[in-house]
Design a protein around this motif. Sequence first.
Motif, PDB file in Angstrom:
ATOM      1  N   PHE A   1       1.092  13.294   7.353  1.00 34.69           N
ATOM      2  CA  PHE A   1      -0.434  13.344   6.879  1.00 34.69           C
ATOM      3  C   PHE A   1      -0.422  13.074   5.370  1.00 34.69           C
ATOM      4  O   PHE A   1      -1.527  12.135   4.839  1.00 34.69           O
ATOM      5  N   MET A   2       0.513  13.462   4.523  1.00 34.47           N
ATOM      6  CA  MET A   2       0.398  12.869   3.152  1.00 34.47           C
ATOM      7  C   MET A   2       0.834  11.664   2.946  1.00 34.47           C
ATOM      8  O   MET A   2       0.072  10.909   2.137  1.00 34.47           O
ATOM      9  N   GLN A   3       1.672  11.051   3.904  1.00 27.53           N
ATOM     10  CA  GLN A   3       1.933   9.457   3.756  1.00 27.53           C
ATOM     11  C   GLN A   3       0.617   8.932   4.122  1.00 27.53           C
ATOM     12  O   GLN A   3       0.260   7.719   3.349  1.00 27.53           O
ATOM     13  N   LEU A   4       0.097   9.152   4.743  1.00 22.70           N
ATOM     14  CA  LEU A   4      -1.331   8.431   5.536  1.00 22.70           C
ATOM     15  C   LEU A   4      -2.199   8.734   4.293  1.00 22.70           C
ATOM     16  O   LEU A   4      -2.999   7.544   4.163  1.00 22.70           O
ATOM     17  N   LEU A   5      -2.381   9.628   3.748  1.00 17.93           N
ATOM     18  CA  LEU A   5      -3.418   9.676   2.784  1.00 17.93           C
ATOM     19  C   LEU A   5      -2.931   8.668   1.434  1.00 17.93           C
ATOM     20  O   LEU A   5      -3.790   8.294   0.916  1.00 17.93           O
ATOM     21  N   GLU A   6      -1.765   8.692   1.343  1.00 22.98           N
ATOM     22  CA  GLU A   6      -1.289   7.735   0.325  1.00 22.98           C
ATOM     23  C   GLU A   6      -1.553   6.342   0.438  1.00 22.98           C
ATOM     24  O   GLU A   6      -2.003   5.590  -0.372  1.00 22.98           O
ATOM     25  N   GLU A   7      -1.096   6.021   1.812  1.00 21.35           N
ATOM     26  CA  GLU A   7      -1.703   4.539   2.475  1.00 21.35           C
ATOM     27  C   GLU A   7      -3.151   4.262   2.159  1.00 21.35           C
ATOM     28  O   GLU A   7      -3.552   3.133   1.853  1.00 21.35           O
ATOM     29  N   VAL A   8      -4.082   5.443   2.735  1.00 21.74           N
ATOM     30  CA  VAL A   8      -5.266   5.268   2.649  1.00 21.74           C
ATOM     31  C   VAL A   8      -5.751   4.968   0.931  1.00 21.74           C
ATOM     32  O   VAL A   8      -6.652   3.775   0.698  1.00 21.74           O
ATOM     33  N   LYS A   9      -5.131   5.614   0.281  1.00 22.53           N
ATOM     34  CA  LYS A   9      -5.753   5.303  -1.215  1.00 22.53           C
ATOM     35  C   LYS A   9      -5.131   4.026  -1.558  1.00 22.53           C
ATOM     36  O   LYS A   9      -5.901   3.514  -2.601  1.00 22.53           O
ATOM     37  N   GLU A  10      -3.998   3.547  -1.215  1.00 27.68           N
ATOM     38  CA  GLU A  10      -3.694   2.152  -1.759  1.00 27.68           C
ATOM     39  C   GLU A  10      -4.562   1.491  -1.131  1.00 27.68           C
ATOM     40  O   GLU A  10      -4.886   0.084  -1.920  1.00 27.68           O
ATOM     41  N   LEU A  11      -5.113   1.466   0.001  1.00 25.72           N
ATOM     42  CA  LEU A  11      -5.937   0.528   0.626  1.00 25.72           C
ATOM     43  C   LEU A  11      -7.332   0.555  -0.187  1.00 25.72           C
ATOM     44  O   LEU A  11      -8.033  -0.617  -0.217  1.00 25.72           O
ATOM     45  N   LYS A  12      -7.664   1.734  -0.453  1.00 28.38           N
ATOM     46  CA  LYS A  12      -9.102   1.707  -0.976  1.00 28.38           C
ATOM     47  C   LYS A  12      -8.894   0.924  -2.394  1.00 28.38           C
ATOM     48  O   LYS A  12      -9.868   0.144  -2.944  1.00 28.38           O
ATOM     49  N   ILE A  13      -7.848   1.248  -2.868  1.00 28.56           N
ATOM     50  CA  ILE A  13      -7.568   0.544  -4.590  1.00 28.56           C
ATOM     51  C   ILE A  13      -7.521  -1.032  -4.099  1.00 28.56           C
ATOM     52  O   ILE A  13      -8.090  -1.741  -5.099  1.00 28.56           O
ATOM     53  N   LEU A  14      -6.923  -1.657  -3.522  1.00 25.03           N
ATOM     54  CA  LEU A  14      -6.649  -2.757  -2.950  1.00 25.03           C
ATOM     55  C   LEU A  14      -8.165  -3.385  -2.777  1.00 25.03           C
ATOM     56  O   LEU A  14      -8.480  -4.556  -3.179  1.00 25.03           O
ATOM     57  N   LEU A  15      -9.055  -2.666  -1.905  1.00 22.49           N
ATOM     58  CA  LEU A  15     -10.224  -3.061  -1.423  1.00 22.49           C
ATOM     59  C   LEU A  15     -11.204  -3.278  -2.781  1.00 22.49           C
ATOM     60  O   LEU A  15     -11.921  -4.162  -2.980  1.00 22.49           O
ATOM     61  N   ILE A  16     -11.209  -2.277  -3.636  1.00 33.11           N
ATOM     62  CA  ILE A  16     -12.065  -2.297  -4.876  1.00 33.11           C
ATOM     63  C   ILE A  16     -11.449  -3.370  -5.658  1.00 33.11           C
ATOM     64  O   ILE A  16     -12.380  -4.053  -6.103  1.00 33.11           O
ATOM     65  N   GLN A  17     -10.278  -3.691  -6.049  1.00 31.55           N
ATOM     66  CA  GLN A  17     -10.014  -4.788  -6.657  1.00 31.55           C
ATOM     67  C   GLN A  17     -10.284  -6.040  -6.321  1.00 31.55           C
ATOM     68  O   GLN A  17     -10.645  -6.724  -7.085  1.00 31.55           O
TER      69      GLN A  17
END
Length: 114
Positions: free
Chosen positions: A16-32
């Motif tokens: 679950f924690m790994q999934l949260l981290e990956e979602v955060k990384e995807l969110k950052i990439l989309l924002i950028q």
Amino acid sequence: MENSQQITLETLPKAFMQLLEEVKELKILLIQKNQEPLSTAVEWFDLVELCNYHPDKPKPATVYGWVFAGKIPVNKGGKKLRFLKSEIDDWLKQGRKMTLAESSLKVEQYLKNK
């Protein structure tokens, strides 16, 4: 945690924690990806480019009429007309009509305030 591993009750918190981290990384990439540098975001149209960009494809004479009447945002450089894309987009959005639901809601809010 690799994709091929099965998730068990013991590994669930870690997964679950790994999934949260990956979602955060995807969110950052989309924002950028969606943020453009300001220098490339500014786009100017001349009269012909504006006519081609406008959804109704007006004739230059029509646009001159809008400019003379003060209906369209315009910048003048000498005798040349220049149109800022962001201002044209905002101007086009001003003509949007409300849906029936939106107008009903607006009427209800008005009546509540009176």
